[in-house]
Design a protein around this motif. Structure first.
Motif, PDB file in Angstrom:
ATOM      1  N   LYS A  44       0.847  -1.201   0.000  1.00 47.35           N
ATOM      2  CA  LYS A  44       0.000   0.000   0.000  1.00 47.35           C
ATOM      3  C   LYS A  44       0.882   1.251   0.000  1.00 47.35           C
ATOM      4  CE  LYS A  44      -4.352   1.268   2.008  1.00 47.35           C
ATOM      5  NZ  LYS A  44      -5.046   0.561   0.975  1.00 47.35           N
ATOM      6  N   GLY A  45       1.931   1.256   0.811  1.00 48.46           N
ATOM      7  CA  GLY A  45       2.857   2.391   0.856  1.00 48.46           C
ATOM      8  C   GLY A  45       3.615   2.592  -0.450  1.00 48.46           C
ATOM      9  N   ALA A  46       3.930   1.488  -1.136  1.00 53.44           N
ATOM     10  CA  ALA A  46       4.656   1.571  -2.400  1.00 53.44           C
ATOM     11  C   ALA A  46       3.826   2.229  -3.491  1.00 53.44           C
ATOM     12  CB  ALA A  46       5.097   0.180  -2.849  1.00 53.44           C
ATOM     13  N   LEU A  47       2.516   2.205  -3.324  1.00 48.35           N
ATOM     14  CA  LEU A  47       1.621   2.768  -4.340  1.00 48.35           C
ATOM     15  C   LEU A  47       1.210   4.198  -4.026  1.00 48.35           C
ATOM     16  CD1 LEU A  47      -0.608  -0.381  -4.896  1.00 48.35           C
ATOM     17  CD2 LEU A  47       1.389   0.357  -6.211  1.00 48.35           C
ATOM     18  N   ALA A  48       1.823   4.803  -3.009  1.00 49.52           N
ATOM     19  CA  ALA A  48       1.423   6.128  -2.549  1.00 49.52           C
ATOM     20  C   ALA A  48       2.140   7.281  -3.250  1.00 49.52           C
ATOM     21  CB  ALA A  48       1.631   6.235  -1.038  1.00 49.52           C
ATOM     22  N   SER A  49       3.238   7.008  -3.959  1.00 46.03           N
ATOM     23  CA  SER A  49       3.953   8.070  -4.674  1.00 46.03           C
ATOM     24  C   SER A  49       4.791   7.457  -5.794  1.00 46.03           C
ATOM     25  CB  SER A  49       4.869   8.848  -3.712  1.00 46.03           C
ATOM     26  OG  SER A  49       6.005   8.067  -3.372  1.00 46.03           O
ATOM     27  N   PRO A  50       5.124   8.261  -6.798  1.00 38.14           N
ATOM     28  CA  PRO A  50       5.976   7.735  -7.878  1.00 38.14           C
ATOM     29  C   PRO A  50       7.332   7.249  -7.363  1.00 38.14           C
ATOM     30  CG  PRO A  50       4.964   9.814  -8.545  1.00 38.14           C
ATOM     31  CD  PRO A  50       4.653   9.612  -7.087  1.00 38.14           C
ATOM     32  N   GLU A  51       7.898   7.971  -6.413  1.00 38.89           N
ATOM     33  CA  GLU A  51       9.201   7.585  -5.867  1.00 38.89           C
ATOM     34  C   GLU A  51       9.119   6.260  -5.120  1.00 38.89           C
ATOM     35  OE1 GLU A  51       8.770  11.770  -6.645  1.00 38.89           O
ATOM     36  OE2 GLU A  51       7.655  10.580  -5.183  1.00 38.89           O
ATOM     37  N   ALA A  52       8.058   6.075  -4.366  1.00 44.94           N
ATOM     38  CA  ALA A  52       7.896   4.831  -3.607  1.00 44.94           C
ATOM     39  C   ALA A  52       7.694   3.640  -4.549  1.00 44.94           C
ATOM     40  CB  ALA A  52       6.727   4.942  -2.632  1.00 44.94           C
ATOM     41  N   LEU A  53       6.928   3.833  -5.613  1.00 44.71           N
ATOM     42  CA  LEU A  53       6.720   2.733  -6.555  1.00 44.71           C
ATOM     43  C   LEU A  53       8.008   2.413  -7.305  1.00 44.71           C
ATOM     44  CD1 LEU A  53       4.943   0.600  -7.782  1.00 44.71           C
ATOM     45  CD2 LEU A  53       4.078   2.312  -9.401  1.00 44.71           C
ATOM     46  N   THR A  54       8.746   3.427  -7.693  1.00 43.03           N
ATOM     47  CA  THR A  54      10.036   3.185  -8.355  1.00 43.03           C
ATOM     48  C   THR A  54      10.948   2.362  -7.459  1.00 43.03           C
ATOM     49  OG1 THR A  54       9.890   5.195  -9.694  1.00 43.03           O
ATOM     50  CG2 THR A  54      12.096   4.292  -9.328  1.00 43.03           C
ATOM     51  N   LYS A  55      11.045   2.746  -6.196  1.00 47.84           N
ATOM     52  CA  LYS A  55      11.895   2.023  -5.245  1.00 47.84           C
ATOM     53  C   LYS A  55      11.431   0.573  -5.086  1.00 47.84           C
ATOM     54  CE  LYS A  55      13.674   2.290  -0.534  1.00 47.84           C
ATOM     55  NZ  LYS A  55      13.646   3.022   0.734  1.00 47.84           N
ATOM     56  N   ALA A  56      10.119   0.360  -4.960  1.00 49.32           N
ATOM     57  CA  ALA A  56       9.588  -1.001  -4.793  1.00 49.32           C
ATOM     58  C   ALA A  56       9.834  -1.849  -6.041  1.00 49.32           C
ATOM     59  CB  ALA A  56       8.095  -0.950  -4.478  1.00 49.32           C
ATOM     60  N   LEU A  57       9.669  -1.261  -7.226  1.00 50.60           N
ATOM     61  CA  LEU A  57       9.885  -2.014  -8.466  1.00 50.60           C
ATOM     62  C   LEU A  57      11.365  -2.306  -8.702  1.00 50.60           C
ATOM     63  CD1 LEU A  57       7.239  -0.375 -10.830  1.00 50.60           C
ATOM     64  CD2 LEU A  57       7.153  -2.642  -9.750  1.00 50.60           C
ATOM     65  N   GLU A  58      12.241  -1.399  -8.297  1.00 52.43           N
ATOM     66  CA  GLU A  58      13.680  -1.669  -8.409  1.00 52.43           C
ATOM     67  C   GLU A  58      14.074  -2.826  -7.498  1.00 52.43           C
ATOM     68  OE1 GLU A  58      15.507   2.133  -7.600  1.00 52.43           O
ATOM     69  OE2 GLU A  58      15.624   2.600  -9.742  1.00 52.43           O
ATOM     70  N   ARG A  59      13.484  -2.890  -6.347  1.00 54.18           N
ATOM     71  CA  ARG A  59      13.740  -3.992  -5.408  1.00 54.18           C
ATOM     72  C   ARG A  59      13.160  -5.304  -5.953  1.00 54.18           C
ATOM     73  NH1 ARG A  59      11.336  -3.559   0.590  1.00 54.18           N
ATOM     74  NH2 ARG A  59      11.324  -5.779   1.001  1.00 54.18           N
ATOM     75  N   ARG A  60      11.979  -5.214  -6.535  1.00 51.38           N
ATOM     76  CA  ARG A  60      11.289  -6.382  -7.092  1.00 51.38           C
ATOM     77  C   ARG A  60      11.958  -6.877  -8.368  1.00 51.38           C
ATOM     78  NH1 ARG A  60       6.380  -8.768  -6.859  1.00 51.38           N
ATOM     79  NH2 ARG A  60       5.347  -9.355  -8.795  1.00 51.38           N
TER      80      ARG A  60
END
Length: 159
Positions: A44-60
């Motif tokens: 849920k937190g990863a979907l809260a901002s473009p920066e958070a999603l970028t970070k989550a997808l880089e980790r994934r």
């Protein structure tokens, strides 16, 4: 006597070989392993901002995983639709400033009330295009598929 000595030496040698771990001295190529799966709260937190999603997808999707996925046979079959984003659209680039071997690894997403509803993650090299995944909150809580069957119809290698 020489035959007996030779047999004993060979038996001792074979016995010592059998006791060793056959993989211990072998260097196997490292395939990417799925990055940690996000908890519901983290997703849920990863979907809260473009920066958070970028970070989550880089980790994934570490670079090695993207390279594993992006073989010619798994290029996107354009007969299959990609995500159609609407409303407020967020965009991001993965592994920016790092030599990934691709022209671009990027994502875009449909958002509602400041949160991502669905995203599309893609890699580009020249005229080649790979659709790595279309996802949402639930996708981030599951293991990524780095090596799907290239004969699936969604890939050009299905022919």
């Amino acid at each position: 006597m020489n035959k007996v000595a030779c047999i004993l030496v060979c038996a001792a040698f074979l016995t010592s070989c059998a006791r060793q771990n056959p993989v211990a001295n072998v260097s196997l190529p490292q395939s990417p392993t799925p990055s940690p799966i996000l908890s519901a709260t983290e997703a849920k937190g990863a979907l809260a901002s473009p920066e958070a999603l970028t970070k989550a997808l880089e980790r994934r999707w570490p670079i090695a995983a993207i390279q594993t996925y992006c073989i010619p046979e798994r290029r996107h079959n354009n007969s299959f639709q990609n995500l159609v984003a609407y409303g407020m659209i967020w965009k991001g680039t993965l592994h920016a400033g790092v030599n990934t071997g691709f022209d671009k690894v990027s994502w875009y997403a449909t958002t509602t009330e400041g949160h991502v509803q669905d995203y599309s993650l893609e890699a580009y090299r020249g005229t080649d295009f790979w659709l790595l995944e279309i996802g949402d909150e639930g996708t981030l809580q599951a293991s990524p598929h780095y090596s799907p069957d290239p004969t699936e119809r969604r890939f050009v290698g299905h022919k």
